[in-house]
Scaffold this motif. Structure first.
Motif, PDB file in Angstrom:
ATOM      1  N   LEU A  14       0.866  -1.175   0.000  1.00 27.93           N
ATOM      2  CA  LEU A  14       0.000   0.000   0.000  1.00 27.93           C
ATOM      3  C   LEU A  14       0.904   1.226   0.000  1.00 27.93           C
ATOM      4  O   LEU A  14       1.244   1.767   1.051  1.00 27.93           O
ATOM      5  N   VAL A  18      -0.446   0.110  -5.626  1.00 29.82           N
ATOM      6  CA  VAL A  18      -0.911  -1.034  -4.834  1.00 29.82           C
ATOM      7  C   VAL A  18      -0.474  -2.300  -5.547  1.00 29.82           C
ATOM      8  O   VAL A  18      -0.813  -2.519  -6.713  1.00 29.82           O
ATOM      9  N   LEU A  48     -10.392  -1.152   2.258  1.00 33.35           N
ATOM     10  CA  LEU A  48      -9.324  -2.139   2.416  1.00 33.35           C
ATOM     11  C   LEU A  48      -9.899  -3.477   2.858  1.00 33.35           C
ATOM     12  O   LEU A  48      -9.484  -4.541   2.362  1.00 33.35           O
TER      13      LEU A  48
END
Length: 311
Positions: A135, A139, A234
């Motif tokens: 992250l 990504v 997330l």
């Protein structure tokens, strides 16, 4: 000076090239760094070669060499593809380095090196299947199964950043355009720049993740809301990894992974989203930090005890 077997790992980054030498147990014997001549392929080769030679001169021996790099060697052409250090693309990096160093060089995507490092002797140690999450500016992800990085037939295994964010809300759909050409990629929601963009929409200011975290800790509503939304997104993305791969451990890395607030309640959110009554997957912060990439490159020649096993 030592004649014991050792491994050299090289992490080829956009701004710096780092190299370490490690013994069979993972102890660092020596370390070197140099700026990356990002737009000069020949200079990159020369810099890596010089770093390796310097390490070997200090230690007194000859080590195996593994390299972590953005992008991968295409199985179709044998040339680098998908590297954001664009001077590498279209070049036979592994063959050119092997010729300069006079030995085989193992090359792997930098996200896979991160995952390998954490799987061998980091936060994922002991897990049979470990997924490493990056992250950061982008990504990325890497998948390690029984101590080996899984590349896939197209060498894109683990590229979850360029899959759609799962279960988008009406406000999120279709998402922003990603540089890959698709809309709504996980990277456009969970990268460091994406976090800064989302905070900017809420506050009118553009701050980095660390600054947003400080403001959230101070009680600022926009920062708190921004990080809470980030954590929810997330959790959805990690639940999709569990549904698809079902790893023993997911290790989070990259700059955004240093924000404590994203871990608060994260496991419960992932468990709620995953297609299971409960999950046993560990979701943990990395152990080796910025050193994971270069350590993973060294472990491309096998983890502790590899020489005795003949890896």
């Amino acid at each position: 000076m030592t004649q014991q077997p050792f491994r050299i790992g090289v992490d080829l980054g956009g701004t710096k090239i780092e190299a370490i030498a490690m013994d069979a147990s993972g102890e660092t014997l020596a370390r070197r760094r140099a700026p990356t001549p990002a737009h000069d392929y020949v200079a990159i080769l020369q810099t890596i070669t010089a770093l390796v030679r310097d390490l070997e001169s200090e230690i007194g021996g000859r080590g195996s060499v593994g390299l972590g790099t953005p992008g991968v060697i295409s199985p179709r052409t044998g040339l680098v593809k998908n590297s954001n250090t664009t001077g590498l693309n279209g070049k036979p990096l592994d063959k050119d380095l092997a010729a300069l160093l006079g030995r085989p060089v193992r090359i792997e995507n930098d996200a896979n090196c991160f995952a390998l490092s954490e799987a061998v002797d980091g936060a994922g140690a002991g897990g049979r299947v470990v997924f490493g999450v990056i992250l950061g500016t982008g990504v990325g992800g890497g998948l390690v199964v029984e101590g080996k990085a899984l590349q896939g037939v197209n060498k894109v295994a683990g590229e979850w950043g360029h899959t759609p964010l799962p279960w988008m809300t009406p406000d999120e759909f279709p998402g922003r355009l990603c540089y890959c050409g698709h809309y709504g990629c996980v990277e456009t929601f969970l990268s460091g720049p994406a976090l800064a963009y989302d905070y900017g929409v809420r506050s009118g200011q553009r701050l980095c993740g660390e600054e947003i975290a400080v403001r959230a800790a101070g009680g600022e509503a926009a920062a708190i809301d921004c990080l809470d939304v980030y954590r929810d997104r997330l959790s959805r993305a990690l639940a999709a990894i569990i549904n698809l791969i079902d790893p023993d451990v997911i290790v989070l890395g990259g700059g955004v992974s240093n924000i404590d607030r994203i871990y608060d309640g994260l496991f419960d959110l992932v468990e709620r989203q995953a297609f299971s009554d409960a999950i046993d997957t560990k979701i943990v912060r990395n152990r080796h930090g910025d050193a994971s990439g270069v350590r993973g490159a060294a472990w491309l020649w096998g983890g502790p005890g590899a020489a005795a096993r003949g890896d």
